[in-house]
Design a protein around this motif. Sequence first.
Motif, PDB file in Angstrom:
ATOM      1  N   GLY A  31      -5.796  -0.293  10.224  1.00 53.68           N
ATOM      2  CA  GLY A  31      -4.951  -0.735   9.127  1.00 53.68           C
ATOM      3  C   GLY A  31      -5.713  -1.489   8.060  1.00 53.68           C
ATOM      4  O   GLY A  31      -6.933  -1.690   8.147  1.00 53.68           O
ATOM      5  N   ILE A  32      -4.985  -1.898   7.047  1.00 55.02           N
ATOM      6  CA  ILE A  32      -5.517  -2.695   5.954  1.00 55.02           C
ATOM      7  C   ILE A  32      -4.464  -3.737   5.609  1.00 55.02           C
ATOM      8  O   ILE A  32      -3.265  -3.455   5.649  1.00 55.02           O
ATOM      9  CB  ILE A  32      -5.853  -1.812   4.728  1.00 55.02           C
ATOM     10  CG1 ILE A  32      -6.438  -2.649   3.598  1.00 55.02           C
ATOM     11  CG2 ILE A  32      -4.634  -1.027   4.250  1.00 55.02           C
ATOM     12  CD1 ILE A  32      -6.996  -1.796   2.464  1.00 55.02           C
ATOM     13  N   GLU A  33      -4.889  -4.965   5.327  1.00 58.70           N
ATOM     14  CA  GLU A  33      -3.931  -6.025   5.048  1.00 58.70           C
ATOM     15  C   GLU A  33      -4.456  -7.009   4.010  1.00 58.70           C
ATOM     16  O   GLU A  33      -5.614  -7.431   4.074  1.00 58.70           O
ATOM     17  CB  GLU A  33      -3.571  -6.780   6.326  1.00 58.70           C
ATOM     18  CG  GLU A  33      -2.500  -7.837   6.117  1.00 58.70           C
ATOM     19  CD  GLU A  33      -1.758  -8.202   7.387  1.00 58.70           C
ATOM     20  OE1 GLU A  33      -0.771  -8.958   7.307  1.00 58.70           O
ATOM     21  OE2 GLU A  33      -2.153  -7.711   8.463  1.00 58.70           O
ATOM     22  N   GLU A  34      -3.603  -7.313   3.073  1.00 61.84           N
ATOM     23  CA  GLU A  34      -3.868  -8.368   2.097  1.00 61.84           C
ATOM     24  C   GLU A  34      -3.161  -9.622   2.610  1.00 61.84           C
ATOM     25  O   GLU A  34      -1.942  -9.741   2.530  1.00 61.84           O
ATOM     26  CB  GLU A  34      -3.329  -7.964   0.726  1.00 61.84           C
ATOM     27  CG  GLU A  34      -3.538  -9.010  -0.343  1.00 61.84           C
ATOM     28  CD  GLU A  34      -2.883  -8.628  -1.652  1.00 61.84           C
ATOM     29  OE1 GLU A  34      -2.766  -9.506  -2.531  1.00 61.84           O
ATOM     30  OE2 GLU A  34      -2.458  -7.460  -1.800  1.00 61.84           O
ATOM     31  N   CYS A  35      -3.931 -10.527   3.182  1.00 63.25           N
ATOM     32  CA  CYS A  35      -3.345 -11.679   3.872  1.00 63.25           C
ATOM     33  C   CYS A  35      -2.826 -12.743   2.903  1.00 63.25           C
ATOM     34  O   CYS A  35      -3.409 -12.968   1.840  1.00 63.25           O
ATOM     35  CB  CYS A  35      -4.375 -12.312   4.814  1.00 63.25           C
ATOM     36  SG  CYS A  35      -4.901 -11.226   6.141  1.00 63.25           S
TER      37      CYS A  35
END
Length: 282
Positions: A31-35
């Motif tokens: 996945g990819i996440e902008e925290c």
Amino acid sequence: MDNFKYLETARRDALDLARRDTLDLFVCYCGIEECKPGYSYGPAIRSQYLIHYVLDGEGTYYVNNKTYKLKKNQGFLICPNVITFYKADTENPWTYIWIGFDGIKASTYLKYANLHKDNLIFEYDEDDALKEYILDMLKHNTLNYGDELRIQGLLYLFLSRLIHTAPPYLQPKDKASKLYIVKSIEFIEKNCSNNIKITDIAHYVGLNRSYLTSLFKSNLNMSPQAFLLNFRMDKACELLGNVELSIGDVARSVGYTDALAFSKVFKKSKGMSPREYRSKIT
């Protein structure tokens, strides 16, 4: 093929796979996440290997009483059954990709990338390949058989990029030398019928000729030249038992284009000519 979950939000895009058809190496999730500022995960224990790679921002990774400050183009490895905790920076929170995987060869490939329990941090700043591989996985979230193979292949590409930029993996000396010998013998077995030279074997295993020779002498008490010759002559003895093969056929099968030259070498090695040996065993 519905054993998977796909989740997409404004900040997070993730794929969770449940199939485990490949034992050597397989993707568990990615996945990819902008925290958000201060976002954290843990303390937690994972049952697979998990790699995070920072695309932007900063954060901190806590493991084994150690603290690692990480920023763009850096990443960290989480090993199975280890308590870990990580947290995004409160002012410049990180955006990262992640990929969880496992398999019989997972730890071996990670060692090739110089990633293991004693070295959990890496840097990769050559290009955007790592990100692109994960995004490609996320695009193929229908998970039909074609997508499953594509995701599998992308995992190998992901690890290959880490291996490509990592310092060389050094095995224990005795184990490494035995591996070179095994691979050299495999090459000889597969190419016995070709006009191979010792330099070809050395090139195949990535060593210079003199060092390969020293390994053979220390491990097998003979030079690679002697081993290659013995192997060819033993193979010739085996083939001579087949009366449908001419002496010339046997010679070509063990790497000699000149049947006369083969006969001379065979007699010197076995104490009799190929014809005499054939008449003795048939």
